[in-house]
Scaffold this motif. Structure first.
Motif, PDB file in Angstrom:
ATOM      1  N   PHE A 117       0.913  -1.180   0.014  1.00 48.50           N
ATOM      2  CA  PHE A 117       0.163  -0.181   0.024  1.00 48.50           C
ATOM      3  C   PHE A 117       0.952   1.118  -0.009  1.00 48.50           C
ATOM      4  N   GLY A 118       0.660   2.311  -0.811  1.00 46.05           N
ATOM      5  CA  GLY A 118       1.300   3.590  -0.694  1.00 46.05           C
ATOM      6  C   GLY A 118       0.131   4.488  -0.205  1.00 46.05           C
ATOM      7  N   GLY A 119       0.562   5.777  -0.495  1.00 41.85           N
ATOM      8  CA  GLY A 119      -0.112   6.850   0.177  1.00 41.85           C
ATOM      9  C   GLY A 119      -1.560   7.063  -0.083  1.00 41.85           C
ATOM     10  N   ARG A 140       2.141 -10.680   5.130  1.00 41.37           N
ATOM     11  CA  ARG A 140       2.056 -10.234   3.683  1.00 41.37           C
ATOM     12  C   ARG A 140       1.849  -8.957   3.255  1.00 41.37           C
ATOM     13  N   LEU A 141       1.997  -8.047   4.416  1.00 42.22           N
ATOM     14  CA  LEU A 141       1.866  -6.583   4.184  1.00 42.22           C
ATOM     15  C   LEU A 141       2.999  -5.696   3.956  1.00 42.22           C
ATOM     16  N   LEU A 142       3.087  -4.978   2.955  1.00 40.94           N
ATOM     17  CA  LEU A 142       4.395  -4.017   2.769  1.00 40.94           C
ATOM     18  C   LEU A 142       3.689  -2.541   2.392  1.00 40.94           C
ATOM     19  N   THR A 168       2.809   6.284   5.863  1.00 46.19           N
ATOM     20  CA  THR A 168       1.863   5.351   5.299  1.00 46.19           C
ATOM     21  C   THR A 168       1.855   4.278   6.394  1.00 46.19           C
ATOM     22  N   ALA A 169       2.962   3.827   6.850  1.00 45.80           N
ATOM     23  CA  ALA A 169       3.155   2.845   8.249  1.00 45.80           C
ATOM     24  C   ALA A 169       2.282   3.037   9.185  1.00 45.80           C
ATOM     25  N   TYR A 192       8.881  -4.436   7.871  1.00 45.20           N
ATOM     26  CA  TYR A 192      10.461  -4.253   7.380  1.00 45.20           C
ATOM     27  C   TYR A 192      11.017  -5.815   6.956  1.00 45.20           C
ATOM     28  N   ASP A 193      10.651  -6.797   7.749  1.00 48.33           N
ATOM     29  CA  ASP A 193      10.899  -7.938   7.821  1.00 48.33           C
ATOM     30  C   ASP A 193      10.225  -8.634   6.434  1.00 48.33           C
ATOM     31  N   ASN A 194       9.129  -8.348   6.175  1.00 49.54           N
ATOM     32  CA  ASN A 194       8.234  -8.608   4.912  1.00 49.54           C
ATOM     33  C   ASN A 194       9.056  -8.302   3.718  1.00 49.54           C
ATOM     34  N   ALA A 195       9.530  -6.890   3.611  1.00 50.69           N
ATOM     35  CA  ALA A 195      10.178  -6.242   2.607  1.00 50.69           C
ATOM     36  C   ALA A 195      11.520  -7.020   2.249  1.00 50.69           C
ATOM     37  N   GLN A 196      12.251  -7.257   3.425  1.00 53.76           N
ATOM     38  CA  GLN A 196      13.659  -7.911   3.209  1.00 53.76           C
ATOM     39  C   GLN A 196      13.315  -9.356   2.813  1.00 53.76           C
TER      40      GLN A 196
END
Length: 217
Positions: A117-119, A140-142, A168-169, A192-196
Motif C-alpha cells: 500500500f502506498g499513500g 504479507r503486508l508492505l 503510510t506505515a 520491514y521483515d516482509n520487505a527484506q
C-alpha cells in the motif's frame, strides 16, 4: 533491483528486448521481475499485446526463480487468469500499489500474494483500500512510495519519496488498531521483515548458473 517490461511498453517487446531483460535478470543484484502486468486504464499498449507480454514474463519468472512485482490496473480478472494458467511463481508475487477492495483482494490473498500500500490508502476517498489493508495478513503486508506519485496525507501533492513510507506505515498501524509502544514496534518490524524477505534475497539457482557460465536454454 527489479527489472521487467511494464504494460505501458508492452508494444515495444521484441526478441532483442527479451534478450536484454534476460541479461538484467541474470545479475544477482536483480531480486524480482517487475513491475509487469496489465493496465487497462491507460491502454498505452493494446490489451492483447499486454496479455501476451505479461504471460511471457510469468514464464520467465518461473525459469529464473524470481518473484513477480505486479502492476494491475482495471485488469485484475485477466491478470489473475493468466497467473492461474501459467502458475504462480514459487518465489512469490507482490501486488504493487494495491488498488482494489477486499472482495477482489481475497482471491489474491488465497494465492499467498504480498500486498503493498502506498499513500493512496490515506486519501479520503479510499474506503475500499482501507478495508483491504485491514484484511492482509501481517506477514504479507508492505508499504511503498509508488514514487513520485501519491504522497500520503499530509503531504499529498508533493513528490513522494521513501521518507514518506513512515507516515503510510503509521497510518496502517492506526487503521489496524495497533497501539503505540511495543505492539507497534513489533508491527513495524514485521513490515520491514516482509520487505527484506521478498526483495533482499540471495541469488536464485538460475542466477548462480548464469554466473557460472551455464548456457540458457
Amino acid at each position: 533491483v527489479a527489472a521487467g517490461v511494464h504494460p505501458h511498453n508492452a508494444s515495444r517487446w521484441s526478441p532483442e528486448m527479451e534478450a536484454a531483460l534476460y541479461d538484467m535478470l541474470a545479475n544477482p543484484l536483480t531480486c524480482a521481475l517487475g513491475e509487469v502486468g496489465l493496465d487497462y486504464h491507460y491502454d498505452l499498449s493494446p490489451r492483447d499485446v499486454q496479455c501476451d507480454v505479461f504471460r511471457r514474463q510469468v514464464v520467465m519468472a518461473h525459469e529464473c526463480g524470481l518473484p513477480l512485482v505486479l502492476h494491475m490496473r482495471d485488469a485484475h480478472d485477466d491478470g489473475f487468469r493468466i497467473l492461474e494458467e501459467e502458475g504462480w511463481p514459487a518465489a512469490g508475487v507482490l501486488l504493487h500499489c494495491c488498488s482494489v477492495g477486499p472482495e477482489e483482494l481475497e482471491r489474491w490473498l488465497d494465492r499467498d500474494c504480498y500486498v503493498a500500500f502506498g499513500g493512496a490508502v490515506t486519501f479520503s476517498r479510499s474506503d475500499d483500500l482501507r478495508a483491504s489493508a485491514r484484511i492482509v495478513p501481517e506477514n504479507r503486508l508492505l508499504t511503498e512510495t509508488d514514487s513520485p506519485y501519491m504522497a500520503p496525507v499530509p503531504f499529498r501533492g508533493l513528490e513522494c519519496g521513501p521518507e514518506f513510507t513512515a507516515y503510510t506505515a503509521a497510518y496502517l498501524a492506526d487503521l489496524r488498531g495497533v497501539e503505540p509502544g511495543a505492539e507497534r514496534a513489533a508491527f513495524l518490524t514485521a513490515l520491514y521483515d516482509n520487505a527484506q524477505r521478498f526483495m533482499n534475497r540471495g541469488p536464485s539457482a538460475w542466477q548462480v548458473a548464469q554466473a557460472n557460465g551455464e548456457v540458457r536454454s
